[in-house]
Design a protein around this motif. Structure first.
Motif, PDB file in Angstrom:
ATOM      1  N   GLY A   1       1.798   6.384  -6.828  1.00  0.00           N
ATOM      2  CA  GLY A   1       2.136   5.144  -7.503  1.00  0.00           C
ATOM      3  C   GLY A   1       2.364   4.011  -6.529  1.00  0.00           C
ATOM      4  N   GLU A   2       2.923   2.936  -7.085  1.00  0.00           N
ATOM      5  CA  GLU A   2       3.073   1.767  -6.221  1.00  0.00           C
ATOM      6  C   GLU A   2       4.324   1.912  -5.356  1.00  0.00           C
ATOM      7  OE1 GLU A   2       4.801  -0.500 -10.050  1.00  0.00           O
ATOM      8  OE2 GLU A   2       2.939   0.626  -9.800  1.00  0.00           O
ATOM      9  N   GLU A   3       4.339   1.138  -4.304  1.00  0.00           N
ATOM     10  CA  GLU A   3       5.486   1.157  -3.411  1.00  0.00           C
ATOM     11  C   GLU A   3       6.579   0.310  -4.007  1.00  0.00           C
ATOM     12  OE1 GLU A   3       3.885  -0.174   0.260  1.00  0.00           O
ATOM     13  OE2 GLU A   3       2.808   1.702   0.611  1.00  0.00           O
ATOM     14  N   ARG A   4       7.718   0.937  -4.231  1.00  0.00           N
ATOM     15  CA  ARG A   4       8.795   0.203  -4.893  1.00  0.00           C
ATOM     16  C   ARG A   4       9.921  -0.150  -3.919  1.00  0.00           C
ATOM     17  NH1 ARG A   4       7.213   4.250  -8.456  1.00  0.00           N
ATOM     18  NH2 ARG A   4       8.831   5.634  -7.670  1.00  0.00           N
ATOM     19  N   PHE A   5       9.709   0.173  -2.657  1.00  0.00           N
ATOM     20  CA  PHE A   5      10.784  -0.146  -1.712  1.00  0.00           C
ATOM     21  C   PHE A   5      10.633  -1.571  -1.196  1.00  0.00           C
ATOM     22  CE2 PHE A   5       7.515   0.695   1.307  1.00  0.00           C
ATOM     23  CZ  PHE A   5       6.891   1.845   0.869  1.00  0.00           C
ATOM     24  N   SER A   6      11.708  -2.073  -0.612  1.00  0.00           N
ATOM     25  CA  SER A   6      11.721  -3.463  -0.172  1.00  0.00           C
ATOM     26  C   SER A   6      10.870  -3.634   1.069  1.00  0.00           C
ATOM     27  CB  SER A   6      13.162  -3.885   0.134  1.00  0.00           C
ATOM     28  OG  SER A   6      13.623  -3.154   1.252  1.00  0.00           O
ATOM     29  N   GLY A   7      10.553  -4.861   1.330  1.00  0.00           N
ATOM     30  CA  GLY A   7       9.719  -5.168   2.487  1.00  0.00           C
ATOM     31  C   GLY A   7      10.417  -4.803   3.781  1.00  0.00           C
TER      32      GLY A   7
ATOM     33  N   LYS B   1       0.418   7.742   1.726  1.00  0.00           N
ATOM     34  CA  LYS B   1      -0.387   7.208   2.795  1.00  0.00           C
ATOM     35  C   LYS B   1       0.447   6.828   3.996  1.00  0.00           C
ATOM     36  CE  LYS B   1      -3.748   5.461  -0.475  1.00  0.00           C
ATOM     37  NZ  LYS B   1      -2.873   5.355  -1.692  1.00  0.00           N
ATOM     38  N   ARG B   2       1.668   6.447   3.748  1.00  0.00           N
ATOM     39  CA  ARG B   2       2.531   5.994   4.836  1.00  0.00           C
ATOM     40  C   ARG B   2       2.960   7.139   5.750  1.00  0.00           C
ATOM     41  NH1 ARG B   2       4.278   0.457   5.232  1.00  0.00           N
ATOM     42  NH2 ARG B   2       3.933  -0.510   3.203  1.00  0.00           N
ATOM     43  N   ILE B   3       3.380   8.222   5.148  1.00  0.00           N
ATOM     44  CA  ILE B   3       3.818   9.351   5.971  1.00  0.00           C
ATOM     45  C   ILE B   3       3.067  10.604   5.534  1.00  0.00           C
ATOM     46  CG2 ILE B   3       6.096   8.543   6.741  1.00  0.00           C
ATOM     47  CD1 ILE B   3       7.285   9.764   4.222  1.00  0.00           C
ATOM     48  N   PRO B   4       1.838  10.669   5.886  1.00  0.00           N
ATOM     49  CA  PRO B   4       0.988  11.741   5.351  1.00  0.00           C
ATOM     50  C   PRO B   4       1.431  13.130   5.786  1.00  0.00           C
ATOM     51  CG  PRO B   4      -0.113  10.515   7.089  1.00  0.00           C
ATOM     52  CD  PRO B   4       1.129   9.777   6.800  1.00  0.00           C
ATOM     53  N   ARG B   5       1.923  13.251   6.990  1.00  0.00           N
ATOM     54  CA  ARG B   5       2.293  14.604   7.442  1.00  0.00           C
ATOM     55  C   ARG B   5       3.465  15.125   6.612  1.00  0.00           C
ATOM     56  NH1 ARG B   5       1.520  12.736  13.211  1.00  0.00           N
ATOM     57  NH2 ARG B   5      -0.622  13.338  13.623  1.00  0.00           N
TER      58      ARG B   5
END
Lengths: 168, 499, 485, 665, 100
Positions: free
Chosen positions: D446-452, D378-382
């Motif tokens: 899946g879930e986002e596992r990167f830091s804020g 969803k964050r970088i769909p392209r």
């Protein structure tokens, strides 16, 4: 035969005296034996009919050199007896080497021997000798005179206490 | 045979001596004038050698510009100079590297300047004479003349163990050369002349057994100079202790004197022996290639590393010469030039950081590329040239040697080719340890990049590296005839048409 | 006979001039008040110069003179020139040395001249008796010369050693001569030679061996060399220049004459002896020199080794070899004179300041002298373009031409070995810095290098370079000397 | 005309490298580099068009004589002159390669303008990149093995420089060196192979070799040897067993480099070379089998390592190794055109994947570990979209480029009767699909596992990066249609086009079999994708974790790349260093020791002779009975200056000389 | 007639005694005398050979040897004296200043 006997007599005398020259402790004694040797050798020269040589031997050696030795020993008072510490084995070795050398030379030379007169008889008398000396051997004679000059200078240089114009 | 009646080769040979006289005449306090004079003379000398090219007939395999003057009548020695393609290349290399070495000494040498340049100029005359002399006695004279100035260059302006290195160099090479002298004597007594051309014309009059002895005598002289395994141990010491200019000339020119000797004298004059001993020499050369590379890997001192790499590279040259095929031999001669260029440049490169940091220990450096980008680029080019990257000079020589070796033995080729792999190993490792990584040592923080003068010293070498790599034809063209002529004498079987 | 002598005298003007100069020098020494000693030296030097001129004007002659006792051939003339050069060099160096020593035995000058007369006559001698007398004529003054600094114990000791051993060896030579006479009934070389060759075998060989041993001794060939380091070390340095060169030249001339005419029929045998002697001399001399600490002793051994190379040329019989020997002896004289001369550079030139360290940093103090010494060293090692190389080269070449390749190879090897110790000197001069003056060092101030020594060294170096680059200048007379006989 | 193709990048490299590095603005550097690549691409198209129109299937351009003629003796016993010309040859194979190189290269150049925009050494990067393009073009255009070798080594050099582009990082510098040296090992084979061909045929011109081989001038054994030696070179360059280890490490380089060099072009040089020398390889069954098996094993082996990697680029690296294995399968079964076909399609989708991965990394501020990604769909769909296209293409989704090329290879393998190879290939296909989708699911689902922090900076890439991606995605979709097989209604145009350079390859498969094979491979891929979805999306990676728990040793072995690196380090690097240490020891202790020993010997002899001179005679005389004295005082005793022992020596000498004369002579 | 071998043997014996004297003795004066013996030995041989060959040259040669012997004696004594002034001894054992 007689000359041979004379030769043998003087030869034995010379060898014995020569040996004694070498073995003396005191130099003065050696000089006396040297005089014996020289005179005995002169005798041998006479036996070999080299009369002139014998005469020179007596005059120059007996009258000159031996006296020189005596004079020097007396003048500088060299009466010290040098203690010669040397073991028997080294002594034998030092004597053995020249003896062996001599033996080697004798055996080798004698094996061929000397030819009787390869260049033809020229006569060995006093007259022939004098003629040849001044005809053929003039040059070495002249050279010998320069040699004596050099010896004169050399002996003076070395024996004198100081150089002629040294300040001290 | 001379240009416009001028004895051009004599001029080329002794011009540095004139420079030497000029430097000697200058008062020792006028350092700038001395430096200038030395640079001008070596520069003009280079120009003079280049001028040789104008009248040089590249299509001929014969000696050109011959100068023949009776020298010692009693033994028939002559003052006989001549040049063919092989000599020409090496003379050009000599004058160029000497010029560069002189230029590079401008700042590096501070003490006893006058003597320094005197020896440098004398050295140049000796080296050029070696490559031009065609009379064995004259050759020997020049050969030995080289020793003395080199001894002093190492001994006076060298590093910490300079005395040891200098005398080791001198003694070692002298032992070789006196052996060679005996060989020359025997050759002369057989031929009744010192004239190499006459000897060649007479053909191999020596019986094979005698040839072998003479060959071995020559071998000692030349092999020590090359230096071939196992006669090489003087080299690392001499290189490490020599001043930069000395190392450049030592690696760039002096080593070539040995291989040149093999090619010019041992092979054509003693063809049967050369053929007989060729396999043994090849084996030694192969050992040198691998062994030199392996020992290089273990070195902690940059100069020593490059010195051992020279052992490996000269092994290549020896291999090329003694497989006795024209292709490999030409490659070998070209490789002599290449090695002069790339190793000479590498020594200059080391000299530059030594001048700045007074150490050559690899562990003292690291990450220099970020401080000295131009330096890094030059270093990289020369590293690549040294390991034979196609498009740079080293490749042509190695390729020709390998291709020329293959028909003789695939196994030799294979062993030699491992040297290429190992070569990449130690050179890249060196490059990585010095140039790459983080700049950890604070002493290196303030290092300055190349100055213009320093860059100028490298420029001709870089141009040549690319030129020979991309368009070696002019270089190989002058080599073609003379090398083939020699190989034809040594290995006629190679040229036979079957049946 | 007298007419022969008078006609022959024209060929021996150099000797006459030397004799006159010796006498003149002596009178100057004895009667001139202050500075008489130095004046005697100048007279001697002038005498040598005059003799040299006379020599240059003397044409070689194929005849022999004085009832066949002296030859005046090119061979003799060549050697005479060499001997004159050695004497002149020694006298010039002596000036400096005696200055430093503060004592000048003026007798040395005319003793040198007298000795030189003996040598010049000896190289001409073609008769055993003449050879013997002239041999003694040059030997006896040389004993005196070695011991002339009689206040110096070492000099006196050197003199006495030289005397005893020299006399012993000359007696051995005399014994050999006696046997030759016994086998031929003659004393002239030319006449006795053919008779000797006529199948007398062993005795002749013994005679030859004894004859040669005396000469080997004077030439300091191994194993008859042991006196040399001691005598050279003890004798005054400039006189060593003379003692280590001129007598060797004379001896070589005598040897060559004896080998070619008297023992011409035994060339195989004497070549064998000389090969062995050459090998032993070269190796022994060079090896022993290698670790000497005293500069003078080192050079003494080096002089021995250099004589070994000469023996190679003697062993290789034939005209090229003789030419080589002539060339080399000339070079040898110059090299060795300069080598011992360089000792005078040590420190301030004092006699017994003889360690190599004294030469350290010389190039800073005396660049010309240092450069000259460098050339001399190169010549001693045998590195081109010096005459030392050419000389060795000719010797080795002659040996190789006679098939003595291994001998030549040994010679070449030795020249490489010798580099090591010779270049200790070069190293000290050029590569090392001067040591700060040690307490109690000699009176001479470092920095004052005698001009006369420098001149001698520079001239020697120039000559060595000249004859190295253009050896033809020296080979031409040498060749004519060999072939002109 | 075609000779101009490599000229532009060379100029670009020179301008940027010499002038640009110091004096150009970023924009000027970019324009220069991209312009050079673009002009080169335009020239490629023009040349391609020219070739299509031309009646001549081969165009040759000799620039100049490189190495003038030397006589060499060939195996036949004849001595012939051999010269090397700097010659370029342009034929269908070269045309395809130049188009791929310049085309993909251009896109990557454009992409890099954006990707590298913050790097300090901007000009240096583009200089290298242009230089690489140049070298690659020389490689594909070179008419003989030597000219090819210029390119061959040139790309190696550029690879070295670009891997180590961030040279202050030790790992990057190490990786560069490793790549170069491993390649050198391959070069060893290449050079020897060249030598062998030269010796056997008297030529190393590729056309000459082909002609000679087809003329029956080459013995089979020689052909095998030459082919295997050259193939060793190919394994080095193309990262096949056994010389593959450098490629994963090469990921230390900037991502565009990975895309261009370590995916699309350079690593396929081996494939190209084998195809170029197809005649030689075809002659030797053994060599062909080796090629095919190496390819097949590499394909599977590399894929297994793809399963366990967590670094996104490393997965792609193993995938590249695996895919090149496919190409070799094609070559090894004689389907050269298929191999090249796959080379081309692979260039499209693999560079797409790499660049997209780069986009991901770019978006995550340099994060490469997939364990700290997830949910990026969803964050970088392209980016997600183009990535998915690439993954589908590589997995062989029918209709996408990968499907056609891979199937052609598998079909050819099946047809060749080498079912082992076919089986391995098929397995590999399934595994490819699995790890690609594992990658996709871990990264984009899946879930986002990167830091804020990272999330804060998270952003889609700029157009300058996205547009090339989209173009590549398009190519990955449609690129396969040039080789649409007959059975699917296509004319297999690609194969026919290449026939002029790689020879004809007729498939003997019945149409039905072919369709069946397609169906099987599609099914395998589908199952694999499904499995991946099950494991990583539906069960959130739980089965994988459990599997890891269960077979910890196996997992660790695979994750540690089967310890091959360690083994190589031990055996080869370690071996060399042991040898080096031994050699160094020998050098210092033995050889130099001998030299010093000789010197010591001379000194000893010297002392001895002095000792003798100064009284060993006396010692012999007096020594007896004095042995008890201390050595030093003995020495003093020996060093006397007495007259008599010298005299004794004289007397002994006399005796010696006489004895010598009489006895010896 | 005196056989030549006897004369030569006799001369050589004297020569050898002289040689041994030079070697064995350490007293410089006695060593000098031994040198005289050496020359005497040779003179005997020369004279004998002259007689044997019926040639005057032997005697002439011997004459020169005697001249030489005188010279040597003179110079030898001078050197010994000079040395004595340093050492107050003519023992060769003290003659070892010149050593390595």
């Amino acid at each position: 035969m007689i000359t041979l006997a004379v030769f043998i007599f003087f030869a034995v005398l010379a060898v014995v005296a020569a040996l004694l020259v070498v073995v003396q402790k005191n130099a003065m004694h050696s000089v006396l034996y040297l005089a014996f040797t020289v005179l005995a050798t002169a005798g041998v020269f006479f036996a070999l009919q080299a009369e002139y040589l014998g005469a020179i031997q007596i005059l120059v050696y007996g009258g000159g050199i031996v006296v020189l030795y005596i004079f020097v020993i007396i003048i500088v008072n060299l009466k010290e007896i040098v203690p010669e510490r040397r073991g028997l084995v080294p002594k034998l070795f030092l004597v053995g080497v020249p003896v062996l050398l001599c033996a080697e030379v004798v055996t080798l030379v004698m094996r061929t021997g000397f030819p009787s007169a390869p260049s033809g008889p020229e006569g060995s008398g006093f007259r022939e000798m004098a003629e040849m000396l001044f005809a053929s051997y003039l040059l070495p004679f002249e050279a010998a005179s320069i040699l004596l000059l050099a010896v004169l200078i050399g002996a003076i240089v070395v024996a004198r206490r100081r150089h002629i114009d040294d300040p001290d | 045979m001379n240009i416009l009646g001028i004895p051009i080769l004599t001029l080329v040979t002794f011009f540095p001596v004139a420079g030497m006289v000029v430097v000697l005449a200058l008062p020792g306090s006028r350092t700038r004038a001395i430096k200038l004079a030395a640079n001008i003379f070596t520069g003009l000398e280079f120009v003079a050698t280049v001028l040789l090219l104008t009248r040089f007939d590249a299509s001929s395999g014969d000696m050109q510009f011959l100068e023949r003057v009776p020298w010692i009548k009693a033994i028939g020695a002559q003052y006989l100079l001549g040049v063919d393609g092989i000599s020409l290349l090496l003379v050009l290399l000599t004058s160029l590297l000497t010029f560069i070495a002189t230029l590079s000494s401008w700042q590096a040498v501070q003490k006893r300047l006058k003597e320094y340049y005197v020896f440098l100029l004398l050295l140049e005359t000796g080296m050029i004479g070696v490559f031009l002399a065609l009379d064995l006695l004259l050759f020997y004279v020049f050969w030995e003349v080289v020793l003395v100035p080199m001894y002093f260059l190492i001994g006076v302006w060298g590093g910490e163990r300079k005395l040891y290195a200098a005398i080791k160099f001198f003694l070692y090479t002298l032992f070789g050369s006196v052996a060679m002298l005996v060989g020359i004597l025997v050759l002369r007594s057989q031929h009744q002349t010192f004239d190499v051309l006459a000897m060649l014309a007479a053909g191999p009059v020596l019986p094979v057994a005698l040839q072998s002895w003479v060959f071995l005598a020559f071998f000692l002289g030349f092999a020590i100079k090359v230096p071939m395994f196992p006669f090489h141990t003087w080299l690392p010491d001499a290189h490490v202790e020599a001043p930069t200019a000395g190392s450049v000339i030592l690696a760039g020119v002096l080593l070539k004197m040995g291989t040149y000797g093999f090619l010019r004298f041992s092979m054509p004059l003693l063809p049967d022996a050369a053929r007989r001993y060729a396999p043994a020499i090849v084996v030694l050369a192969l050992v040198a290639i691998v062994y030199g590379a392996l020992v290089s890997l273990m070195q902690k001192d940059m100069k020593k590393l490059i010195a051992y790499s020279s052992v490996s590279h000269m092994g290549f040259v020896m291999l090329g010469l003694f497989v006795l095929t024209p292709m490999a031999a030409k490659g070998a001669v070209l490789q002599m030039v290449n090695h002069g260029i790339s190793t000479g440049a590498l020594f200059l490169i080391v000299g530059i950081i030594y001048e700045r940091r007074h150490t050559r220990l690899i562990s003292e450096f690291g990450g220099l590329a970020s401080r000295m980008p131009v330096y890094a680029a030059v270093f990289l080019i020369m590293t690549m040239s040294s390991i034979g990257l196609p498009g740079l000079n080293g490749f042509i020589g190695e390729f020709m040697i390998l291709m020329g070796t293959f028909p003789v033995s695939w196994l030799w080729t294979a062993v030699a080719a491992t040297g290429i792999v190992l070569g990449a190993g130690y050179m890249l490792w060196l490059y990585q340890r010095v140039m790459f990584g983080r700049l950890a040592n604070p002493a290196n923080e303030s290092l300055k990049d190349l100055t213009l003068r320093e860059l100028a010293t490298f420029l001709p070498l870089i141009v040549l590296a690319f030129w020979i790599g991309i368009f070696p034809k002019p270089f190989l063209a002058v080599l073609d005839k003379p090398v083939e002529k020699i190989i034809r004498v040594v290995n006629p079987a190679h040229f036979e048409v079957p049946r | 006979m007298t007419s022969a002598a008078s006609s022959g005298l024209g060929h021996f003007i150099p000797e006459a001039v030397l004799l006159a100069a010796a006498v003149a020098s002596m009178f100057v020494h004895l009667f001139a008040k202050r500075g008489g000693r130095r004046a005697a030296g100048y007279v001697a030097l002038a005498g040598i110069a005059a003799a040299a001129v006379a020599l240059a004007l003397t044409p070689p002659s194929a005849e022999t003179f004085f009832a066949g006792h002296l030859a005046a051939d090119g061979f003799a003339l060549f050697f005479k020139a060499v001997i004159l050069a050695a004497g002149a060099l020694a006298i010039v160096l002596a000036f400096r040395f005696f200055n430093v020593e503060g004592s000048e035995p003026g007798e040395a000058y005319y003793l040198i001249l007298l000795s030189m007369i003996g040598m010049t006559a000896a190289v001409s001698a073609t008769d055993m008796v003449t050879t013997y007398v002239t041999f003694e004529l040059f030997a006896i003054p040389s004993y005196v010369l070695a011991g002339i600094f009689k206040k110096e114990r070492r000099s006196a000791e050197a003199g006495i050693k030289y005397f005893f051993l020299g006399t012993l060896s000359s007696a051995v030579m005399l014994l050999g001569m006696a046997f030759v006479y016994g086998l031929t009934g003659l004393t002239g070389y030319a006449e006795a030679g053919p008779l000797l060759a006529g199948g007398s075998g062993l005795a002749a060989l013994v005679a030859m061996s004894l004859f040669f041993v005396g000469l080997f001794f004077k030439a300091a060939f191994v194993p008859f060399h042991m006196w040399a380091p001691d005598v050279y070390e003890g004798a005054p340095t400039p006189l060593v220049v003379f003692l280590s060169t001129a007598p060797k030249a004379a001896v070589v001339a005598i040897l060559v004459r004896a080998m070619t005419s008297l023992f011409g029929g035994y060339s195989l045998e004497w070549s064998g002896i000389l090969q062995a002697v050459a090998l032993a001399t070269m190796f022994w001399g060079n090896l022993a020199a290698l670790t000497q600490t005293s500069l003078k002793r080192m050079l003494a051994y080096s002089a021995i080794a250099q004589a070994g190379y000469l023996a190679i040329g003697l062993a290789a019989w034939g005209e090229p070899a003789r030419m080589a020997v002539l060339f080399y002896i000339a070079v040898y004289v110059v090299m060795n004179a300069a080598a011992f001369g360089l000792i005078l550079l040590v420190g301030g030139g004092g006699r017994f300041d003889e360690s190599v360290d004294g030469l350290r940093g010389l190039v800073r103090r005396a660049p010309v002298a240092a450069a000259s010494v460098l050339v001399v060293l190169l010549a001693l090692v045998g590195i081109p373009p010096t005459a030392g190389f050419m000389g060795k080269y000719f010797l080795f070449a002659a040996a190789v031409d006679k098939g003595l390749v291994l001998l030549a190879a040994a010679g070449a090897l030795n020249s490489a070995i010798s580099l090591f110790y010779y270049f200790r000197i070069g190293k000290a001069m050029f590569l090392e810095d001067a040591v700060p003056a040690a307490p109690g060092a000699g009176p001479a101030v470092p920095g004052s290098v005698s001009r006369s020594v420098t001149v001698v060294l520079a001239l020697s170096a120039a000559a060595l370079l000249l004859f190295g680059i253009l050896p033809g200048l020296l080979t031409a007379p040498a060749v004519s000397a060999v072939l002109g006989r | 005309m075609f000779a101009l193709i490599p000229l532009f990048p060379l100029l670009g490299a020179a301008v940027n490298g010499i002038v640009g590095i110091r004096y150009f603005s970023r924009r000027a550097v970019g324009v220069t580099a991209v312009g050079a690549a673009g002009l080169s691409f335009a020239a490629s198209i023009a040349a391609f068009a020219g070739l299509l129109r031309s009646a001549e299937p081969v165009l040759v351009k000799t620039l100049f004589t490189w190495v003038p003629a030397s006589l060499i003796r060939t195996a036949g016993g004849t001595t012939i002159p051999f010269a090397l010309d700097l010659t370029f040859r342009y034929d269908s194979l070269a045309a395809v390669m130049t188009l791929v190189v310049t085309g993909v290269g251009l896109l990557i150049h454009i992409y890099s303008v954006g990707y590298m925009s913050h790097d300090r050494s901007y000009a240096r990067f583009f200089a290298y990149l242009n230089l690489f393009t140049f070298a690659m073009l020389v490689l594909v255009l070179g008419a003989n093995l030597a000219v090819m070798f210029i390119g061959w080594e040139g790309v190696g050099l550029c690879s070295y420089l670009l891997i180590g582009f961030w040279f202050t990082k030790d790992s990057a510098a190490d990786a560069g060196k490793k790549a170069f040296i491993t390649n050198r090992v391959g070069d060893f084979g290449f050079l020897l192979g060249t030598g062998l061909l030269l010796f056997a045929l008297g030529t190393i011109d590729t056309a000459g070799i082909t002609a000679a081989v087809e003329g029956g001038m080459l013995a089979k054994g020689t052909a095998t040897a030459a082919a295997l030696l050259l193939f060793l070179g190919a394994t080095g360059k193309s990262a096949q067993i056994p010389l593959y280890t450098w490629l994963p490490d090469a990921m230390e380089g900037p991502t565009p480099v990975s895309a261009l060099i370590h995916a699309a072009t350079m690593v396929t040089a081996g494939v190209y070379m084998v195809a170029r020398l197809h005649a030689l390889f075809s002659l030797s069954g053994t060599a062909m089998a080796v090629v095919a098996l190496t390819g097949a094993f590499t394909a599977v082996y590399a894929a297994t390592m793809g399963f366990v990697q967590t670094d996104i680029k490393r997965v792609l690296a193993y995938s590249t190794i695996s895919q090149i294995g496919y190409m070799f399968i094609g070559l090894g079964v004689g389907a050269y055109a298929a191999g090249i076909f796959h080379l081309m399609t692979h260039a499209f989708f693999k560079s797409l994947l790499f660049l997209a991965a780069g986009s991901v990394i770019h978006a995550l501020s340099g994060e490469q570990d997939m364990r700290r990604m997830g949910g990026l769909r969803k964050r970088i769909p392209r980016t997600y979209f183009v990535f998915l296209v690439g993954a589908l293409a590589i997995s062989g989704l029918p209709g996408l480029s990968g499907f056609f090329s891979k199937d052609e290879i598998l079909a050819s393998a099946f047809a060749s009767g080498n079912y082992l190879v076919w089986g391995l290939g098929l397995a590999g296909a399934g595994m490819t699909a699995f790890y690609m989708f594992r990658l996709i699911f871990l990264t984009f689902f899946g879930e986002e596992r990167f830091s804020g922090e990272t999330a804060h900076h998270l952003h889609e890439s700029p157009p300058v990066m996205l547009v090339p991606l989209q173009i590549l995605a398009l190519l990955a979709v449609v690129g396969g249609y040039v080789g649409l097989p007959r059975i699917l209604g296509g004319g297999a145009w690609f194969g026919r086009f290449l026939e002029t350079s790689t020879g004809a390859h007729e498939s003997h498969l019945a149409a039905g079999t072919e369709v069946l094979l397609m169906a099987v491979s599609v099914a395998v891929a589908a199952v694999a994708i499904f499995a991946a979805w099950t494991i990583y999306v539906k069960r959130k990676g739980e089965p994988a974790r459990r599997f890891t728990e269960r077979f910890r040793a196996l997992h660790r072995t695979v994750a540690r790349k089967y310890y091959v690196d360690e083994a190589y380090n031990r055996i080869f690097v370690g071996g060399v260093f042991v040898a080096a240490r031994v050699a160094d020891w020998i050098d210092r202790r033995v050889i130099d020791g001998l030299v010093d020993g000789a010197a010591a010997l001379a000194r000893g002899a010297s002392r001895l002779s002095i000792l003798f001179d100064e009284g060993v005679v006396d010692g012999a005389v007096n020594g007896v009975g004095r042995v008890h004295l201390a050595a030093s005082s003995l020495l003093r005793r020996l060093q006397t200056g007495f007259v008599y022992n010298y005299a004794l020596a004289v007397v002994l000498g006399v005796a010696l000389v006489i004895t010598l004369v009489i006895v010896v002579l | 007639m005196i056989p030549i071998e006897a004369v030569i043997g006799f001369g050589l014996i004297i020569f050898t005694i002289g040689l041994a004297g030079v070697l064995v003795r350490k007293n410089l004066v006695i060593m000098l005398m031994s040198l005289e013996l050496l020359l005497n030995g040779v003179n005997i041989i020369l004279a004998g050979l002259g007689r044997h060959l019926n040639s005057p040259r032997g005697s002439i040669f011997a004459l020169f040897v005697i001249i030489n012997a005188v010279s040597e004696a003179a110079v030898g004594f001078a050197l010994v004296l000079a040395y004595f002034r340093h050492r107050k001894s003519y023992d060769t054992d003290s003659l070892n200043d010149l050593k390595g």
